[in-house]
Design a protein around this motif. Structure first.
Motif, mmCIF file in Angstrom:
data_model
loop_
_atom_site.group_PDB
_atom_site.id
_atom_site.type_symbol
_atom_site.label_atom_id
_atom_site.label_comp_id
_atom_site.label_asym_id
_atom_site.label_seq_id
_atom_site.Cartn_x
_atom_site.Cartn_y
_atom_site.Cartn_z
ATOM 1 N N MET A 12 0.701 -1.133 0.025
ATOM 2 C CA MET A 12 0.009 -0.089 -0.065
ATOM 3 C C MET A 12 0.429 1.097 -0.026
ATOM 4 N N ALA A 13 2.105 1.255 0.486
ATOM 5 C CA ALA A 13 2.913 2.302 0.713
ATOM 6 C C ALA A 13 3.715 2.591 -0.678
ATOM 7 N N HIS A 14 3.822 1.505 -1.407
ATOM 8 C CA HIS A 14 4.303 1.477 -2.780
ATOM 9 C C HIS A 14 3.195 2.176 -3.822
ATOM 10 N N PHE A 15 1.800 1.867 -3.359
ATOM 11 C CA PHE A 15 0.875 2.347 -4.385
ATOM 12 C C PHE A 15 0.537 3.858 -3.902
ATOM 13 N N GLY A 16 1.258 4.380 -3.275
ATOM 14 C CA GLY A 16 1.101 5.886 -2.978
ATOM 15 C C GLY A 16 -0.026 6.308 -1.770
ATOM 16 N N PHE A 17 -0.479 5.159 -1.081
ATOM 17 C CA PHE A 17 -1.230 5.617 0.056
ATOM 18 C C PHE A 17 -0.418 6.375 1.296
ATOM 19 N N LYS A 18 -1.110 7.403 1.814
ATOM 20 C CA LYS A 18 -0.252 7.963 2.987
ATOM 21 C C LYS A 18 -1.098 8.135 4.156
ATOM 22 N N ASP A 19 -0.550 7.903 5.369
ATOM 23 C CA ASP A 19 -1.033 7.923 6.706
ATOM 24 C C ASP A 19 -2.114 6.783 6.823
ATOM 25 N N PHE A 20 -2.172 5.897 6.182
ATOM 26 C CA PHE A 20 -3.447 4.901 6.110
ATOM 27 C C PHE A 20 -3.562 3.903 7.379
ATOM 28 N N LEU A 21 -2.325 4.192 8.186
ATOM 29 C CA LEU A 21 -2.380 3.508 9.682
ATOM 30 C C LEU A 21 -2.085 4.767 10.754
ATOM 31 N N ASP A 22 -2.896 4.355 11.654
ATOM 32 C CA ASP A 22 -2.777 5.559 12.790
ATOM 33 C C ASP A 22 -1.981 4.854 13.743
ATOM 34 N N ASP A 23 -1.497 5.488 14.693
ATOM 35 C CA ASP A 23 -0.427 5.154 15.888
ATOM 36 C C ASP A 23 -0.885 3.611 16.428
ATOM 37 N N ILE A 24 -1.946 3.486 16.825
ATOM 38 C CA ILE A 24 -2.414 2.264 17.374
ATOM 39 C C ILE A 24 -2.345 1.012 16.212
ATOM 40 N N ARG A 25 -2.480 1.085 15.118
ATOM 41 C CA ARG A 25 -2.460 0.258 14.171
ATOM 42 C C ARG A 25 -1.035 -0.182 13.672
ATOM 43 N N CYS A 26 -0.052 0.978 13.568
ATOM 44 C CA CYS A 26 1.395 0.720 13.404
ATOM 45 C C CYS A 26 1.896 0.062 14.452
ATOM 46 N N LYS A 27 1.562 0.208 15.781
ATOM 47 C CA LYS A 27 2.069 -0.380 16.849
ATOM 48 C C LYS A 27 1.775 -2.045 16.718
ATOM 49 N N PHE A 28 0.486 -2.155 16.546
ATOM 50 C CA PHE A 28 -0.156 -3.634 16.430
ATOM 51 C C PHE A 28 0.420 -4.387 15.263
ATOM 52 N N ILE A 29 0.620 -3.892 14.126
ATOM 53 C CA ILE A 29 1.224 -4.479 13.064
ATOM 54 C C ILE A 29 2.695 -4.834 13.155
ATOM 55 N N LEU A 30 3.368 -4.168 13.514
ATOM 56 C CA LEU A 30 4.842 -4.226 13.885
ATOM 57 C C LEU A 30 5.141 -5.010 14.973
ATOM 58 N N TYR A 31 4.339 -4.992 15.834
ATOM 59 C CA TYR A 31 4.584 -5.946 17.192
ATOM 60 C C TYR A 31 4.158 -7.352 16.403
ATOM 61 N N ILE A 32 3.096 -7.452 15.839
ATOM 62 C CA ILE A 32 2.613 -9.005 15.327
ATOM 63 C C ILE A 32 3.734 -9.426 14.456
ATOM 64 N N TYR A 33 4.354 -8.518 13.485
ATOM 65 C CA TYR A 33 5.287 -8.823 12.475
ATOM 66 C C TYR A 33 6.601 -9.629 13.275
ATOM 67 N N GLN A 34 6.986 -8.722 14.320
ATOM 68 C CA GLN A 34 8.299 -8.916 14.850
ATOM 69 C C GLN A 34 7.996 -10.140 15.872
ATOM 70 N N THR A 35 6.809 -10.646 16.342
ATOM 71 C CA THR A 35 6.678 -11.842 16.928
ATOM 72 C C THR A 35 6.575 -12.853 15.978
ATOM 73 N N MET A 36 6.095 -12.828 14.900
ATOM 74 C CA MET A 36 5.889 -13.966 13.798
ATOM 75 C C MET A 36 7.349 -14.083 13.375
ATOM 76 N N ARG A 37 8.091 -13.031 13.278
ATOM 77 C CA ARG A 37 9.590 -13.260 12.739
ATOM 78 C C ARG A 37 10.314 -14.100 13.459
ATOM 79 N N GLY A 38 10.223 -13.880 14.917
ATOM 80 C CA GLY A 38 10.880 -14.672 15.867
ATOM 81 C C GLY A 38 10.390 -16.183 16.094
ATOM 82 N N MET A 39 9.106 -16.238 15.855
ATOM 83 C CA MET A 39 8.358 -17.586 15.891
ATOM 84 C C MET A 39 8.804 -18.509 14.497
ATOM 85 N N SER A 40 8.811 -17.744 13.407
ATOM 86 C CA SER A 40 9.264 -18.478 12.436
ATOM 87 C C SER A 40 10.645 -18.920 12.644
#
Length: 306
Positions: free
Chosen positions: A69-97
């Motif tokens: 979505m960032a490459h498609f030019g969407f700006k500020d489509f995630l707020d503060d809470i969603r950014c925290k949640f998405i990056l937290y889930i990704y880091q957890t999945m990265r370690g779990m993998s």
């Protein structure tokens, strides 16, 4: 991130690859869900692959979709809470993998070890406890990455602060204090242990399969219809999965270090290196489908008999 022809092409490429990866992982998850609801008994390796596939799906969703979505030019489509949640889930999945891949390679190494090996006495224990050991590790990695949300902010905060880095859709604090260094060392140390164990078990399996192939070479010489021996197929599967994961995880680790220690633009991080970072969850399901007999049997009616 501005909408340029290069970003548009990269966005289309990422979207197509993520779609393919999600279809592959969803097919394997659907297969295991059917087995569970029909009362089938899952083997220990199936339980490991189930956790790995689920982590792959969440990795593609939390890393690939926002970046596309960032490459498609969407700006500020995630707020503060969603950014925290998405990056937290990704880091957890990265370690779990990483943990699940280490567990899978170690389990396979113990399983194929000869009876006169010192690992033979662990075969029964691993078969009994390998599946239940996956569930508590989810909680462990959730706790290891508990500080991630505190370092992540929405993209709107970058306008008012100077010590922030950005990946196009979220921002994070750039800090070089001792606490952050100790936290990064803890993560790198645990990841290094898993990578080292995975590498050792993989080398052990490849050498063991090579020795076995040499021992039975004179037996198979009379059977010319076997174009690819089982040892070759198993070795190829191990090498493909381990090499793909190592490349993907190494690129991800390099980007994480630069992202944590620098707030400068990471132009190289949104090119082919981004695809290398998410290539493992895309390639992994198709390697499993083509090499694991229990999974490939699900697709045999569509592909015809082998």
């Amino acid at each position: 991130m501005k909408m340029t022809p290069a970003n548009l092409a990269m966005g289309i490429f990422l979207f197509s690859q993520i779609t393919v990866g999600m279809l592959g992982n969803s097919s394997i998850l659907f297969y295991y869900v059917v087995l569970i609801f029909t009362g089938k008994h899952l083997m220990p390796k199936d339980l490991i692959l189930e956790h790995l596939t689920f982590a792959n799906c969440l990795s593609l969703i939390t890393k690939g979709i926002p970046q596309t979505m960032a490459h498609f030019g969407f700006k500020d489509f995630l707020d503060d809470i969603r950014c925290k949640f998405i990056l937290y889930i990704y880091q957890t999945m990265r370690g779990m993998s990483l943990y699940v891949m280490c567990l899978l390679s170690s389990f396979q190494a113990i399983t194929i070890s000869p009876n006169n090996s010192r690992w033979h006495k662990f075969k029964h224990r691993t078969t009994k406890y390998i599946g239940p050991s996956c569930s508590p590790i989810w909680l462990v990695h959730m706790l290891l990455n508990i500080l991630t949300p505190a370092r992540v902010l929405g993209p709107i905060y970058k306008k008012n602060m100077t010590n922030l880095g950005s990946n196009g859709y979220c921002s994070w604090f750039v800090s070089g204090n001792v606490a952050v260094a100790l936290y990064m060392f803890l993560l790198c140390f645990s990841d290094g242990l898993c990578l080292g164990l995975m590498a050792c078990s993989s080398v052990f399996m490849v050498s063991l399969l090579y020795q076995h192939k040499r021992q039975v070479k004179h037996i198979r010489s009379a059977h010319h219809f076997l174009k690819v021996s089982p040892e070759d197929r198993a070795t190829q599967t191990i090498l493909i999965l381990v090499c793909t994961f190592t490349i993907s995880y190494s690129v991800s680790s390099i980007r994480l270090v630069f992202r944590t220690s620098s707030n400068g633009p990471m132009l190289w991080g949104v090119s082919v290196f981004l695809y290398l970072e998410i290539c493992f969850p895309i390639v992994c399901p198709f390697v499993l489908i083509s090499n694991v007999k229990s999974i490939s049997s699900l697709f045999s009616p569509c592909c015809g008999k082998r």
